[in-house]
Design an enzyme around this catalytic site. Structure first.
Site, PDB file in Angstrom:
ATOM      1  N   ALA A  12       0.884  -1.173   0.000  1.00 11.90           N
ATOM      2  CA  ALA A  12       0.000   0.000   0.000  1.00 11.90           C
ATOM      3  C   ALA A  12       0.924   1.227   0.000  1.00 11.90           C
ATOM      4  CB  ALA A  12      -0.917  -0.035   1.206  1.00 11.90           C
ATOM      5  N   ASN A  33       3.315  -8.398  -2.636  1.00 17.83           N
ATOM      6  CA  ASN A  33       1.973  -7.950  -2.270  1.00 17.83           C
ATOM      7  C   ASN A  33       0.982  -9.049  -2.650  1.00 17.83           C
ATOM      8  OD1 ASN A  33       0.415  -5.495  -1.303  1.00 17.83           O
ATOM      9  ND2 ASN A  33      -0.720  -6.048  -3.150  1.00 17.83           N
ATOM     10  N   VAL A  74       1.069  -4.348   6.517  1.00 13.61           N
ATOM     11  CA  VAL A  74      -0.326  -4.629   6.166  1.00 13.61           C
ATOM     12  C   VAL A  74      -1.239  -4.060   7.251  1.00 13.61           C
ATOM     13  CG1 VAL A  74       0.272  -6.719   4.875  1.00 13.61           C
ATOM     14  CG2 VAL A  74      -0.448  -6.920   7.258  1.00 13.61           C
ATOM     15  N   LYS A  75      -2.495  -3.946   6.901  1.00  8.69           N
ATOM     16  CA  LYS A  75      -3.436  -3.289   7.797  1.00  8.69           C
ATOM     17  C   LYS A  75      -3.677  -4.128   9.052  1.00  8.69           C
ATOM     18  CE  LYS A  75      -7.885  -0.983   7.430  1.00  8.69           C
ATOM     19  NZ  LYS A  75      -7.447   0.293   7.966  1.00  8.69           N
ATOM     20  N   SER A 135       6.132   6.581  12.261  1.00 10.62           N
ATOM     21  CA  SER A 135       5.310   7.787  12.184  1.00 10.62           C
ATOM     22  C   SER A 135       5.831   8.731  11.119  1.00 10.62           C
ATOM     23  CB  SER A 135       5.293   8.508  13.527  1.00 10.62           C
ATOM     24  OG  SER A 135       4.581   9.717  13.383  1.00 10.62           O
ATOM     25  N   GLY A 137       3.540   9.495   8.272  1.00 10.37           N
ATOM     26  CA  GLY A 137       2.649   9.426   7.119  1.00 10.37           C
ATOM     27  C   GLY A 137       3.411   9.036   5.867  1.00 10.37           C
ATOM     28  N   LYS A 189       4.548   4.342  20.262  1.00  9.74           N
ATOM     29  CA  LYS A 189       3.873   4.914  19.079  1.00  9.74           C
ATOM     30  C   LYS A 189       2.418   5.253  19.416  1.00  9.74           C
ATOM     31  CE  LYS A 189       2.891   6.190  14.912  1.00  9.74           C
ATOM     32  NZ  LYS A 189       1.763   5.578  14.323  1.00  9.74           N
ATOM     33  N   HIS A 192       2.466   8.386  21.379  1.00 11.53           N
ATOM     34  CA  HIS A 192       2.765   9.452  20.411  1.00 11.53           C
ATOM     35  C   HIS A 192       1.472   9.897  19.723  1.00 11.53           C
ATOM     36  CE1 HIS A 192       3.174  10.415  16.134  1.00 11.53           C
ATOM     37  NE2 HIS A 192       4.308  11.037  16.432  1.00 11.53           N
ATOM     38  N   ASN A 193       0.656   8.943  19.306  1.00 15.03           N
ATOM     39  CA  ASN A 193      -0.598   9.296  18.632  1.00 15.03           C
ATOM     40  C   ASN A 193      -1.554  10.010  19.581  1.00 15.03           C
ATOM     41  OD1 ASN A 193       0.592   7.832  16.595  1.00 15.03           O
ATOM     42  ND2 ASN A 193      -1.275   6.778  16.012  1.00 15.03           N
ATOM     43  N   GLU A 196      -0.447  13.436  19.823  1.00 20.33           N
ATOM     44  CA  GLU A 196      -0.813  14.093  18.555  1.00 20.33           C
ATOM     45  C   GLU A 196      -2.280  14.567  18.605  1.00 20.33           C
ATOM     46  OE1 GLU A 196       0.305  11.666  15.133  1.00 20.33           O
ATOM     47  OE2 GLU A 196      -1.617  12.162  14.221  1.00 20.33           O
ATOM     48  N   TYR A 197      -3.155  13.741  19.141  1.00 17.95           N
ATOM     49  CA  TYR A 197      -4.568  14.139  19.296  1.00 17.95           C
ATOM     50  C   TYR A 197      -4.643  15.417  20.139  1.00 17.95           C
ATOM     51  CZ  TYR A 197      -7.006   9.817  17.712  1.00 17.95           C
ATOM     52  OH  TYR A 197      -7.531   8.779  16.995  1.00 17.95           O
ATOM     53  N   ARG A 293     -13.322  14.834  19.486  1.00 15.06           N
ATOM     54  CA  ARG A 293     -13.558  14.220  18.167  1.00 15.06           C
ATOM     55  C   ARG A 293     -14.876  13.449  18.182  1.00 15.06           C
ATOM     56  NH1 ARG A 293      -8.183  11.973  15.084  1.00 15.06           N
ATOM     57  NH2 ARG A 293      -6.701  13.498  15.887  1.00 15.06           N
ATOM     58  N   HIS A 466     -15.397   3.456  54.973  1.00 16.42           N
ATOM     59  CA  HIS A 466     -14.124   3.186  54.290  1.00 16.42           C
ATOM     60  C   HIS A 466     -12.916   3.714  55.060  1.00 16.42           C
ATOM     61  CE1 HIS A 466     -16.017   1.394  50.859  1.00 16.42           C
ATOM     62  NE2 HIS A 466     -16.781   2.452  50.654  1.00 16.42           N
TER      63      HIS A 466
HETATM   64  P1  2AM Z   1      -3.750  -6.176  -1.189  1.00 15.82           P
HETATM   65  O1  2AM Z   1      -3.170  -5.155  -2.122  1.00 15.82           O
HETATM   66  O2  2AM Z   1      -3.684  -7.534  -1.786  1.00 15.82           O
HETATM   67  O3  2AM Z   1      -5.141  -5.838  -0.717  1.00 15.82           O
HETATM   68  C1  2AM Z   1      -3.056  -2.550   3.008  1.00 15.82           C
HETATM   69  O4  2AM Z   1      -4.345  -3.043   3.125  1.00 15.82           O
HETATM   70  C2  2AM Z   1      -2.085  -3.619   2.528  1.00 15.82           C
HETATM   71  O5  2AM Z   1      -2.253  -4.801   3.316  1.00 15.82           O
HETATM   72  C3  2AM Z   1      -2.278  -4.040   1.081  1.00 15.82           C
HETATM   73  O6  2AM Z   1      -0.992  -4.199   0.535  1.00 15.82           O
HETATM   74  C4  2AM Z   1      -3.020  -5.354   1.197  1.00 15.82           C
HETATM   75  O7  2AM Z   1      -2.822  -6.232   0.099  1.00 15.82           O
HETATM   76  C5  2AM Z   1      -2.399  -5.921   2.440  1.00 15.82           C
HETATM   77  N1  2AM Z   1      -3.230  -6.936   3.125  1.00 15.82           N
HETATM   78  C6  2AM Z   1      -4.359  -6.707   3.832  1.00 15.82           C
HETATM   79  N2  2AM Z   1      -4.830  -7.875   4.350  1.00 15.82           N
HETATM   80  C7  2AM Z   1      -3.969  -8.843   3.978  1.00 15.82           C
HETATM   81  C8  2AM Z   1      -3.902 -10.231   4.220  1.00 15.82           C
HETATM   82  N3  2AM Z   1      -4.819 -10.876   4.953  1.00 15.82           N
HETATM   83  N4  2AM Z   1      -2.879 -10.926   3.663  1.00 15.82           N
HETATM   84  C9  2AM Z   1      -1.958 -10.279   2.920  1.00 15.82           C
HETATM   85  N5  2AM Z   1      -1.950  -8.955   2.677  1.00 15.82           N
HETATM   86  C10 2AM Z   1      -2.946  -8.239   3.194  1.00 15.82           C
END
Ligand code: 2AM
Length: 488
Positions: A12, A33, A74-75, A135, A137, A189, A192-193, A196-197, A293, A466
């Site tokens: 990503a 990927n 990855v996410k 951190s 972005g 981290k 840190h966030n 940041e808030y 927020r 108490h």
């Molecule tokens: P993708 O392009 O195949 O969706 C952000 O979502 C990143 O995490 C992307 O590169 C995504 O790949 C990857 N990603 C998210 N879930 C994943 C998983 N279960 N296995 C492998 N890659 C994953």
């Protein structure tokens, strides 16, 4: 083809930028990927670079020099240590393909307890793990982020040359240190966030006061631009000035004023609050920022309430206590500046107090001064004033609350009058300043020799026996009063 120095799984935007950063420092990087076309497009878009695109995880792993260094980007969605997410799925894919002492780095925004679980699990497989907060972005990932790696010191030593070369530099020092063992990197981290808030909300409250005082967007942009040359110098102040200058080409209006006032969040602020509650540490400024927020996101309810619930009678101008006399603009700007700086110090004092508390609880032995130093570059909260935090802990490693450091004490003592005036002014005019006022409330509570907790103890003893300690008896001796019976 020679073996690569570094592997990145997950292309990503952050992953892609990190790869380009690592490659630009002279390393050969293999990439993988899940969706193969993303890999192909990325390789095709960067001809002539030391990049290897792999279509299978097997090829990816085989293309790496040993000990392999695989950075997962990855996410992450786990919010409890028992949750399993994409990071776990990728780790399971990698385990059978790796050899002893290979290193997996999780560079996503993972929950620190999930990191601790993965660290322990991978150790049972003879593999090494680093949970690194990154951190800055997209731009930071490309040009130099602030990196907060946690894991064994021996694993950090292997990763150090790559991490130090890709990290942001301030005064020649890389914005990365070995934070501590296990989940310490992702934990720091997270805080840190949270900080940041706090920073962002405080800036927004300053803006809101100016807006109510009738300042134009241009005037506000000029104020933030000027502040960025002084003690408030920071990335967030800088982008605030720039954002306020931005004009929508279609309508000719200020972009900021066209944006709907509903804030989003991804959860790290809420994690910080939960952790503070678990450890009984007060982070009221960060708390107020997270809650601001949440309240902002309830726009429909607010619109309804704005017609139902009364505020002070509008005067058209921000007026002093008499409700008539408007504040001279230059004076208001200076006072809001002072209130903002004081509140910011409180926010950092609270965040650092939380880090210190967890460090003690987990035996992480975290160095607060060095942590502040790596936040000086690459990350969203980068700011001139972090130098003073580093200095504070360098001159007194055992420093208790940051407010008591001579430099910060001096600022607070100097600014506290303006701070009170700004908070009072905002309240009298019905302008919400939850973070400014929470900071001031913390300051006044912390410096109070005597709080009304004596009455609170009386209430507790009244309804629950108490017991309480007495001011005229030695500490540790407990007393109970036979309170009168209350009927009904
Ligand atoms: P993708 O392009 O195949 O969706 C952000 O979502 C990143 O995490 C992307 O590169 C995504 O790949 C990857 N990603 C998210 N879930 C994943 C998983 N279960 N296995 C492998 N890659 C994953």
């Amino acid at each position: 083809m020679s073996k690569s120095d570094f592997g990145l799984y997950g292309l990503a935007v952050m992953g892609q930028n990190l790869v380009l950063n690592v490659e630009s420092r002279g390393f050969q990087v293999s990439v993988y990927n899940r969706t193969t076309s993303v890999t192909d497009d990325f390789i095709a878009a960067h001809p002539g670079k030391k990049l290897v695109g792999a279509h299978t995880v097997e090829d990816f792993v085989q293309s790496l020099a040993r000990p392999r260094k695989i950075h997962i980007m990855v996410k992450s969605t786990a919010v409890k240590d028992t949750d399993r997410d994409a990071v776990d799925a990728v780790i399971e894919q990698l385990i059978p393909l790796l050899d002893e002492d290979d290193i997996i780095i999780d560079g996503g925004n993972s929950f620190y307890q999930a990191t601790e679980r993965r660290d322990a699990y991978l150790a049972t497989k003879g593999l090494r793990f680093i949970g690194a907060g990154v951190s800055g972005g997209e731009e930071g990932a490309r040009k130099g982020p602030s990196i907060m790696p946690g894991g064994p010191a021996s694993t950090w030593e292997v990763m150090k040359p790559i991490f130090e070369s890709i990290a942001a530099k301030v005064d020649g020092e890389p914005c990365v240190i070995h934070i501590g063992p296990g989940g310490a990197g992702h934990y720091v981290k997270m805080i840190h966030n949270g900080i940041e808030y706090g920073d962002m909300q405080l800036i927004c409250e300053a803006y809101n006061i100016f807006k109510h005082a009738g300042f134009t967007t241009d005037e506000m942009a000029a104020i933030f631009n000027e502040w960025n040359d002084g003690e408030l110098q920071s990335y967030l102040i800088q982008i605030t000035g720039k954002a306020l200058e931005q004009i929508d080409p279609e309508t000719g209006h200020s972009v900021v004023e066209l944006i709907v006032d509903k804030a989003g969040q991804k959860g790290t602020g809420q994690w910080t609050l939960l952790n503070a509650a678990e450890n009984a540490v007060v982070i009221s400024t960060i708390n107020a920022a997270v809650e601001a927020r949440i309240l902002s996101s309830k726009k429909k309810e607010r619109v309804l309430a704005s017609k139902e619930l009364r505020g002070p009678a509008p005067t058209g101008a921000l007026t002093m206590g008499d409700g008539i006399t408007p504040w001279p603009k230059e004076i208001l700007v200076q006072k809001v500046h002072d209130a903002l700086y004081a509140s910011k110090i409180i926010s950092y004092a609270q965040g650092l107090d939380l880090i210190k508390t967890m460090s003690g609880k987990k035996n992480w032995d975290l160095d607060l001064g060095r942590i502040a130093a790596i936040w000086r570059g690459g990350c969203i909260i980068r700011a001139r004033f972090l130098n003073f935090i580093t200095d504070a802990y360098r001159s007194n490693p055992g420093l208790g609350n940051l407010m008591l450091d001579p430099y910060f004490k001096n600022i607070l003592n100097g600014n506290q009058q303006s701070w009170r005036e700004v908070v009072s002014l905002a309240m009298l005019n019905g302008i919400p300043v939850p973070a400014f006022s929470a900071s001031l409330g913390y300051y006044d509570s912390y410096r109070a020799e005597r709080l009304p907790a004596n009455l609170l103890q009386a209430q507790r003893d009244f309804f629950g026996a108490h017991t309480y300690e007495r001011v005229d008896k030695p500490e540790g001796e407990f007393f109970h009063t036979d309170w009168p019976e209350v009927i009904g």
